[in-house]
Write a protein that holds these residues in place. Structure first.
Motif, PDB file in Angstrom:
ATOM      1  N   GLU A 268      58.894  87.185  85.875  1.00 13.69           N
ATOM      2  CA  GLU A 268      60.141  87.115  85.119  1.00 13.69           C
ATOM      3  C   GLU A 268      60.133  85.823  84.309  1.00 13.69           C
ATOM      4  O   GLU A 268      59.602  84.804  84.754  1.00 13.69           O
ATOM      5  CB  GLU A 268      61.351  87.153  86.060  1.00 13.69           C
ATOM      6  N   ILE A 269      60.700  85.868  83.104  1.00  9.45           N
ATOM      7  CA  ILE A 269      60.666  84.703  82.221  1.00  9.45           C
ATOM      8  C   ILE A 269      62.079  84.323  81.801  1.00  9.45           C
ATOM      9  O   ILE A 269      63.008  85.132  81.890  1.00  9.45           O
ATOM     10  CB  ILE A 269      59.801  84.985  80.976  1.00  9.45           C
ATOM     11  N   ILE A 270      62.233  83.105  81.333  1.00 14.09           N
ATOM     12  CA  ILE A 270      63.517  82.626  80.819  1.00 14.09           C
ATOM     13  C   ILE A 270      63.431  82.631  79.300  1.00 14.09           C
ATOM     14  O   ILE A 270      62.482  82.094  78.713  1.00 14.09           O
ATOM     15  CB  ILE A 270      63.819  81.215  81.340  1.00 14.09           C
ATOM     16  N   VAL A 271      64.420  83.283  78.655  1.00 17.72           N
ATOM     17  CA  VAL A 271      64.435  83.370  77.196  1.00 17.72           C
ATOM     18  C   VAL A 271      65.795  82.922  76.670  1.00 17.72           C
ATOM     19  O   VAL A 271      66.801  82.988  77.365  1.00 17.72           O
ATOM     20  CB  VAL A 271      64.126  84.803  76.702  1.00 17.72           C
ATOM     21  N   ARG A 272      65.808  82.497  75.437  1.00 18.17           N
ATOM     22  CA  ARG A 272      67.024  82.128  74.714  1.00 18.17           C
ATOM     23  C   ARG A 272      67.184  83.150  73.600  1.00 18.17           C
ATOM     24  O   ARG A 272      66.257  83.353  72.814  1.00 18.17           O
ATOM     25  CB  ARG A 272      66.855  80.723  74.158  1.00 18.17           C
ATOM     26  N   LEU A 273      68.328  83.827  73.551  1.00 19.31           N
ATOM     27  CA  LEU A 273      68.550  84.900  72.583  1.00 19.31           C
ATOM     28  C   LEU A 273      69.660  84.534  71.600  1.00 19.31           C
ATOM     29  O   LEU A 273      70.652  83.910  71.978  1.00 19.31           O
ATOM     30  CB  LEU A 273      68.930  86.195  73.303  1.00 19.31           C
TER      31      LEU A 273
ATOM     32  N   THR B 297      71.033  81.462  77.207  1.00 14.24           N
ATOM     33  CA  THR B 297      69.708  81.487  77.843  1.00 14.24           C
ATOM     34  C   THR B 297      69.837  82.196  79.175  1.00 14.24           C
ATOM     35  O   THR B 297      70.784  81.954  79.922  1.00 14.24           O
ATOM     36  CB  THR B 297      69.195  80.048  78.061  1.00 14.24           C
ATOM     37  N   ARG B 298      68.875  83.062  79.461  1.00 11.59           N
ATOM     38  CA  ARG B 298      68.932  83.815  80.721  1.00 11.59           C
ATOM     39  C   ARG B 298      67.522  84.238  81.129  1.00 11.59           C
ATOM     40  O   ARG B 298      66.650  84.422  80.299  1.00 11.59           O
ATOM     41  CB  ARG B 298      69.802  85.052  80.533  1.00 11.59           C
TER      42      ARG B 298
ATOM     43  N   GLU C 230      63.734  82.586  71.724  1.00 12.24           N
ATOM     44  CA  GLU C 230      62.911  81.406  71.956  1.00 12.24           C
ATOM     45  C   GLU C 230      62.421  81.443  73.391  1.00 12.24           C
ATOM     46  O   GLU C 230      63.192  81.692  74.321  1.00 12.24           O
ATOM     47  CB  GLU C 230      63.704  80.128  71.727  1.00 12.24           C
ATOM     48  N   ARG C 231      61.139  81.222  73.564  1.00 11.14           N
ATOM     49  CA  ARG C 231      60.538  81.131  74.898  1.00 11.14           C
ATOM     50  C   ARG C 231      59.456  80.076  74.856  1.00 11.14           C
ATOM     51  O   ARG C 231      58.532  80.160  74.041  1.00 11.14           O
ATOM     52  CB  ARG C 231      59.925  82.456  75.341  1.00 11.14           C
TER      53      ARG C 231
ATOM     54  N   THR D 274      58.478  78.599  71.569  1.00  9.04           N
ATOM     55  CA  THR D 274      57.942  79.530  70.576  1.00  9.04           C
ATOM     56  C   THR D 274      59.069  80.464  70.167  1.00  9.04           C
ATOM     57  O   THR D 274      59.802  80.971  71.010  1.00  9.04           O
ATOM     58  CB  THR D 274      56.775  80.344  71.167  1.00  9.04           C
ATOM     59  N   PHE D 275      59.209  80.693  68.856  1.00  9.60           N
ATOM     60  CA  PHE D 275      60.269  81.542  68.330  1.00  9.60           C
ATOM     61  C   PHE D 275      59.717  82.909  67.945  1.00  9.60           C
ATOM     62  O   PHE D 275      58.623  83.007  67.379  1.00  9.60           O
ATOM     63  CB  PHE D 275      60.925  80.899  67.097  1.00  9.60           C
ATOM     64  N   TYR D 276      60.486  83.950  68.232  1.00 14.78           N
ATOM     65  CA  TYR D 276      60.167  85.327  67.860  1.00 14.78           C
ATOM     66  C   TYR D 276      61.373  85.879  67.115  1.00 14.78           C
ATOM     67  O   TYR D 276      62.520  85.557  67.456  1.00 14.78           O
ATOM     68  CB  TYR D 276      59.896  86.180  69.105  1.00 14.78           C
ATOM     69  N   VAL D 277      61.131  86.705  66.087  1.00 13.63           N
ATOM     70  CA  VAL D 277      62.234  87.248  65.297  1.00 13.63           C
ATOM     71  C   VAL D 277      62.019  88.734  65.032  1.00 13.63           C
ATOM     72  O   VAL D 277      60.897  89.238  65.095  1.00 13.63           O
ATOM     73  CB  VAL D 277      62.376  86.514  63.943  1.00 13.63           C
ATOM     74  N   THR D 278      63.119  89.431  64.722  1.00 15.03           N
ATOM     75  CA  THR D 278      63.050  90.816  64.295  1.00 15.03           C
ATOM     76  C   THR D 278      62.999  90.824  62.762  1.00 15.03           C
ATOM     77  O   THR D 278      63.101  89.778  62.117  1.00 15.03           O
ATOM     78  CB  THR D 278      64.283  91.615  64.757  1.00 15.03           C
TER      79      THR D 278
END
Length: 152
Positions: free
Chosen positions: A89-94, A112-113, A139-140, A143-147
């Motif tokens: 399981e990972i922690i991500v910021r949405l 963040t959850r 963000e994890r 590192t940032f990820y986008v749609t």
């Protein structure tokens, strides 16, 4: 003493190898299975297009849903592919990011959850103008990820 002449018989069918029937049966079963697979593939419905507001990542899918081009509640979700609850399981910021033809805004964050069962979702209210576009941001580990951008 005389020896009787050998009996002559009519020639019979050629002798078949013992594995010829087995091989023929295997070929028949394989062709029937191949036909069944081909028929199933032809009858299957086409795959649906990617959902609007979602982006495929290497290990999951990031989505942002809401009333694009209007104020309202938006939901950012992340779902890991093939993941189950456990040590990975990972922690991500949405959050989200807005833009129009003049400026791209800094990201706004819903929070963040930690993922649970490989998925996490957060929501919040976003004030948006009609000419703006929006995309989901995650963000994890810095590192940032986008749609892709969604515009009205």
């Amino acid at each position: 003493m005389s020896v009787p002449a050998p009996r002559r018989t009519l020639p019979g069918p050629p002798v078949r190898r013992p594995d010829a029937r087995c091989r023929a049966r295997r070929v028949t079963v394989a062709l029937a299975a191949l036909g069944l697979v081909a028929a199933t593939a032809a009858a299957a419905p086409p795959a649906p297009p990617a959902p609007t507001g979602c982006g495929e990542l290497v290990r999951g899918q990031l989505c942002l849903r809401g009333p694009v081009g209007a104020d309202g509640m938006y939901t950012a979700t992340y779902r890991r592919h093939g993941s189950a609850a456990g040590p990975d399981e990972i922690i991500v910021r949405l959050g989200y990011q807005r833009k129009n033809d003049r400026i791209t805004a800094f990201p706004g964050w819903f929070g963040t959850r930690r993922t649970q069962g490989g998925a996490v979702g957060l929501r919040g209210r976003v004030e948006m103008l009609a000419d703006e576009c929006i995309r989901g941001v995650m963000e994890r580990a810095e590192t940032f990820y986008v749609t892709k951008w969604s515009c009205s």
